[in-house]
Scaffold this motif. Structure first.
Motif, mmCIF file in Angstrom:
data_model
loop_
_atom_site.group_PDB
_atom_site.id
_atom_site.type_symbol
_atom_site.label_atom_id
_atom_site.label_comp_id
_atom_site.label_asym_id
_atom_site.label_seq_id
_atom_site.Cartn_x
_atom_site.Cartn_y
_atom_site.Cartn_z
ATOM 1 N N LEU A 1 -11.421 6.667 6.763
ATOM 2 C CA LEU A 1 -11.076 5.247 6.691
ATOM 3 C C LEU A 1 -10.542 4.730 8.027
ATOM 4 O O LEU A 1 -10.834 3.596 8.429
ATOM 5 N N VAL B 1 -8.471 -5.244 3.098
ATOM 6 C CA VAL B 1 -8.827 -4.324 2.007
ATOM 7 C C VAL B 1 -8.740 -2.877 2.476
ATOM 8 O O VAL B 1 -8.145 -2.020 1.808
ATOM 9 N N MET B 2 -9.328 -2.580 3.625
ATOM 10 C CA MET B 2 -9.345 -1.211 4.116
ATOM 11 C C MET B 2 -7.951 -0.742 4.535
ATOM 12 O O MET B 2 -7.603 0.427 4.364
ATOM 13 N N SER C 1 -8.239 9.827 4.619
ATOM 14 C CA SER C 1 -7.649 8.864 5.554
ATOM 15 C C SER C 1 -8.371 8.874 6.900
ATOM 16 O O SER C 1 -8.547 7.822 7.524
ATOM 17 N N SER D 1 1.196 3.963 -2.953
ATOM 18 C CA SER D 1 0.968 5.354 -2.584
ATOM 19 C C SER D 1 2.029 6.270 -3.185
ATOM 20 O O SER D 1 1.709 7.301 -3.785
ATOM 21 N N GLY E 1 0.823 -1.209 0.000
ATOM 22 C CA GLY E 1 0.000 0.000 0.000
ATOM 23 C C GLY E 1 0.854 1.255 0.000
ATOM 24 O O GLY E 1 0.575 2.210 -0.730
ATOM 25 N N ILE F 1 -6.174 0.253 1.371
ATOM 26 C CA ILE F 1 -6.666 1.525 0.817
ATOM 27 C C ILE F 1 -6.168 2.712 1.642
ATOM 28 O O ILE F 1 -5.656 3.694 1.089
ATOM 29 N N VAL F 2 -6.303 2.632 2.962
ATOM 30 C CA VAL F 2 -5.897 3.774 3.788
ATOM 31 C C VAL F 2 -4.389 3.966 3.748
ATOM 32 O O VAL F 2 -3.890 5.104 3.769
ATOM 33 N N ALA G 1 -2.460 3.235 1.150
ATOM 34 C CA ALA G 1 -2.161 3.783 -0.172
ATOM 35 C C ALA G 1 -2.491 5.268 -0.262
ATOM 36 O O ALA G 1 -1.860 6.001 -1.038
ATOM 37 N N ILE G 2 -3.450 5.710 0.516
ATOM 38 C CA ILE G 2 -3.845 7.125 0.483
ATOM 39 C C ILE G 2 -3.026 7.965 1.466
ATOM 40 O O ILE G 2 -2.589 9.075 1.143
ATOM 41 N N THR H 1 -5.828 14.100 0.846
ATOM 42 C CA THR H 1 -5.560 12.682 1.115
ATOM 43 C C THR H 1 -5.699 12.370 2.602
ATOM 44 O O THR H 1 -6.156 11.282 2.984
#
Length: 456
Positions: free
Chosen positions: A311, A328-329, A308, A282, A278, A332-333, A335-336, A304
């Motif tokens: 999330l 998954v979450m 975050s 990012s 991630g 995502i968090v 990567a952001i 961003t």
């Protein structure tokens, strides 16, 4: 229109990107992720004692950043202000990066002293190369786009390094132990990555040229006053602090979370791989896209972090209920949010340009050291804070599935609650960026720079 000539050679870009962000960053990633557990679960030091150790060492590490910044700015040598430090620093990194993982046959008091000395030594070494490294880029390159490109490449390599350090350390450690028939595989790993760092730092020394420097203030206190009197830098300092805390918590709390909150230590490599990938996505993919969409590092950082926050709240409430949701979450968090640590470097260059505009001096080292001080304060809060919170919560070393409820709440907070708070403070600070109003004047100033440097 005639195409603008590149200021930085490919060799300079490579060595600038891989020196701080390559082997040295892998070492930092391994220490940030695994050293707390090494102290409590291998050296068998009390969590409370480890918290005090990390607080003392990290606080001193933060304090010596401004000292190093002033020294770097006032350095006179035929090699420049900042380049000379890239020769001894990687040698010291190899030394202290290795000694920190030695588990001496001492009693508890002796081990505490050993960790304190070696950890301080490692931290001072990081300061020795980090301050000149941050100060060097605006001294060699004045074009913002070219600077940002180099920062982005460095951020991508940082993500790769963290991926290696977080995801594959346990496997590499085990491989070293089998290959060399030893009990502590951390030591050969430190030697290997330390040598890689040495090659990059020496390469940076050979390929860099300090061109865009104004005279510095010979009075170190006067130089600090000239910088610190500008209240416009206060939001930047808080941003640097919060970004460091958020990024550090993301990695340092993950092992405790998976081991004791999820009770699945066998999933550590998988989870750390998710976090590391991630972070890699990012830096390499999302950060360039965010800069393109939001037009500036300031806006990219702000938006961003807002995403975050949302999330992190979801993960704090629901993260431990379903592994698929958690994976998954988390991806995502990560990567952001991970790009925050790299985007704050853009603010360093902005601050250096701003002081050069307002005061007519080059205070690259001082401003870099202020950023480093804020970052190290964040590291201090994370390294000592995690252990302090665990100690206060009743955490029991190696007690998988037997932690008290208070410790589980603390671990969940450290993993998702604390990063959410740091992101919120960061966003509030980014709403105030008075330096942006001086952007036209800064660009006009840089357009007049000839690249001849200063007369030493």
């Amino acid at each position: 229109m005639e195409k603008q000539k590149k200021e930085a050679s490919n060799a300079f870009v490579w060595f600038h990107s891989t020196s701080l962000s390559g082997g040295a960053m892998i070492i930092s990633a391994i220490i940030a992720t695994y050293f707390s557990v090494f102290m409590t679960d291998t050296m068998m030091l009390p969590a409370a004692a480890c918290s005090v150790i990390m607080f003392i060492a990290s606080l001193w590490d933060a304090i010596n950043d401004p000292i190093m910044g002033v020294i770097a700015d006032r350095t006179h040598s035929k090699w420049g202000r900042y380049r000379p430090y890239f020769i001894p620093a990687p040698l010291l990194l190899i030394l202290f990066g290795t000694l920190i993982w030695v588990n001496p046959p001492f009693g508890t008091a002796g081990k505490i002293a050993w960790v304190l000395i070696t950890y301080i030594g490692w931290g001072m070494t990081v300061t020795l190369y980090t301050m000149p490294h941050m100060a060097l880029l605006p001294a060699c390159v004045k074009n913002d786009k070219e600077r940002n490109k180099i920062v982005t490449i460095g951020a991508g390599i940082t993500a790769i390094s963290f991926s290696i350090g977080n995801t594959f350390t346990l496997q590499l450690k085990a491989a070293c132990e089998k290959m060399f028939n030893i009990k502590n595989g951390y030591i050969p790993l430190m030697l290997l990555f330390g040598i890689l760092a040495l090659i990059s730092f020496w390469g940076l020394f050979a390929t860099s040229k300090e061109k865009y420097l104004n005279p510095h203030d010979e009075n170190s206190k006067g130089a600090l006053k000239k910088v610190l009197k500008h209240k416009e830098l206060i939001p930047f300092i808080l941003v640097w602090l919060m970004a460091s805390m958020g990024y550090g918590l993301m990695f340092a709390s993950s092992i405790y979370y998976i081991t004791y909150y999820i009770c699945r230590p066998d999933l550590i490599p998988l989870y750390m791989g998710i976090v590391s990938i991630g972070a890699l996505i990012s830096m390499v993919v999302f950060m360039p896209i965010a800069l393109k969409i939001f037009k500036s590092g300031h806006n990219a950082l702000k938006w961003t972090q807002i995403i975050s926050i949302v999330l992190y709240v979801l993960l704090f409430i629901f993260g431990g209920k379903n592994l698929t949701f958690l994976y998954v979450m988390t991806f995502i968090v990560t990567a952001i949010s991970s790009m925050s640590n790299a985007l704050t470097i853009v603010l360093v260059n902005d601050a250096i340009d701003y002081i050069q505009l307002k005061e007519g001096i080059s205070a690259n080292g001082i401003i870099s050291s202020i950023k480093g001080f804020a970052q190290k304060c964040g590291t201090t809060v994370v390294s000592s804070g995690i252990l302090g919170v665990l100690a206060a919560s009743g955490y029991i070393a190696n007690a998988i599935g037997q932690q008290p409820k208070s410790a589980l709440i603390a671990i969940n907070f450290l993993r998702f609650g604390a990063p959410c708070i740091s992101a919120l403070v960061l966003v509030l600070c980014m709403l105030f960026n008075p330096i942006e109003k001086c952007r036209p004047e800064i660009e006009e100033m840089k357009a007049k720079m000839t690249g001849s440097g200063e007369d030493e």
